[in-house]
Design an enzyme around this catalytic site. Structure first.
Site, short mmCIF file in Angstrom:
data_model
loop_
_atom_site.label_atom_id
_atom_site.label_comp_id
_atom_site.label_asym_id
_atom_site.label_seq_id
_atom_site.Cartn_x
_atom_site.Cartn_y
_atom_site.Cartn_z
NE ARG A 228 -4.16 -1.54 -0.17
CZ ARG A 228 -4.54 -2.57 -0.74
NH1 ARG A 228 -3.33 -2.95 -1.54
NH2 ARG A 228 -5.43 -3.45 -0.59
CG HIS A 276 -3.55 -1.31 -7.12
ND1 HIS A 276 -3.75 -0.94 -6.18
CD2 HIS A 276 -3.40 -2.76 -6.61
CE1 HIS A 276 -3.80 -1.43 -5.00
NE2 HIS A 276 -3.80 -2.70 -5.39
#
Ligand code: NAP
Length: 313
Positions: A228, A276
């Site tokens: 993250r 991502h």
């Protein structure tokens, strides 16, 4: 049987594809998008399958016994649903672990084979061989040795890299050196050529990779962040790259996603930006896993391991 709620912030078309895959895996169940549920169905639903749901929609399902996330990372759900939320099950899928570990190996090879440097040489029409380093001459470390970190550690080990892994509780993994605690993390960082971040975002890991941690890393080491964005302090990373303390960062996750146009990462020659994509949720395999968990709960009343809300993962 009460219907199962499907709650997401996706558009109707992607919800329909997901509901189709889940219904195929659970033919005896009725799975309905939250937006299409009657008040009576909302009252009766005991299970919600969610992908980035609006927390108000979860609150509007008063008799939920549990919630199954289609994602492995649940920090946003934990924060938004709060301590009074029904038990939360996150996705753990061997296929996701395989895909993520494949990405970790691919980008470790990218760094081991000096691809960023060759890319730069090409831009300047430079024909120059750089010294080849064997995987066995390099140490790759994993911050986080859970489902994804442990699978990645094994894959790196099989490829011949020296591997160290850090976790909260001490782990034992064949052929892999394991450490824990602050001291364990620091010694691991000092020894690593490539550091791979695969730890969940929690109060403890927010800003974990900051100027002081970059400062103790080997000069010229690289970072791969597949966890993250908020685990890494952006400005500290840029400073470490600009000063030459770190030589490259492969970043798949960011504080804000999609990465804003104004981000310094886009044009940085020492940064590889990925949108991502290192560990996408596979529809077929995750639908099968969710279906298995739901069937088992219907038959035995047993829940899969649930997220520890206090711990944050
Ligand atoms: P997991 O199975 O829960 O494993 C988490 C690991 O981190 C465990 O080894 C845990 O230690 C360790 N850990 C947690 N907090 C720690 C702390 N404060 N200090 C030291 N170690 C700590 O999670 P996972 O399934 O491997 O997933 C990891 C993360 O990957 C997810 O949370 C998500 O953010 C990210 N992810 C990214 C993508 C992508 O496409 N980029 C896709 C999927 C997931 P213990 O073993 O001792 O508990």
């Amino acid at each position: 049987m009460p219907p199962i709620a499907f709650v997401s912030r996706s558009d109707a078309a992607s919800e329909a594809v997901w509901i189709g895959a889940l219904s195929a895996a659970l033919p005896q169940e009725t799975i309905i998008s939250f937006s299409a549920m009657s008040d009576d169905e909302k009252q009766r639903a005991e299970i919600a399958i969610v992908a980035n749901p609006d927390p108000e929609h979860i609150a509007a399902l008063p008799n939920l016994k549990w919630v199954h996330s289609l994602w492995a990372g649940v920090e946003r759900l934990v924060a938004e649903l709060g301590p009074k939320a029904p038990p939360l099950v996150r996705l753990t899928d061997p296929e996701l672990s395989r895909v993520m570990s494949e990405a970790v190996l691919a980008w470790s090879y990218y760094l081991q084979r000096d691809m960023p440097a060759y890319r730069k040489q090409q831009q300047h029409r430079v024909w120059q061989e750089l010294e080849y380093r064997q995987p066995s001459e390099m140490t790759v470390s994993l911050i986080g040795l859970g489902e994804l970190g442990a699978a990645s550690a094994r894959k790196l080990k099989d490829a011949g890299f020296n591997v160290i892994g850090w976790s909260r509780s001490m782990k034992s993994l064949a052929g892999i050196e394991t450490v824990s605690g602050d001291e364990g993390l620091n010694t691991m960082l000092q020894r690593s050529d490539i550091v791979v971040c695969l730890v969940p975002l929690t109060e403890q890991t927010r800003g974990l990779l900051n100027a002081s941690r970059f400062g103790i890393m080997k000069k010229g080491a690289s970072l791969i962040n597949f966890a993250r964005g908020l685990i890494v302090v952006t400005d500290d990373l840029l400073d470490a790259l600009d000063s030459g303390q770190l030589s490259h960062a492969v970043l798949d996750v960011f504080e804000v996603e999609p990465l804003p146009d104004s981000s310094a990462f886009w044009d940085h020659e020492k940064v590889t930006v990925l949108p991502h994509i290192s560990g996408p949720t596979g529809r077929e395999s995750s639908a099968r896993i969710v279906a298995g968990n739901i069937r088992n709960w219907r038959q035995t009343g047993t829940l899969p391991p649930i997220v520890d809300i206090q711990r944050g993962y």
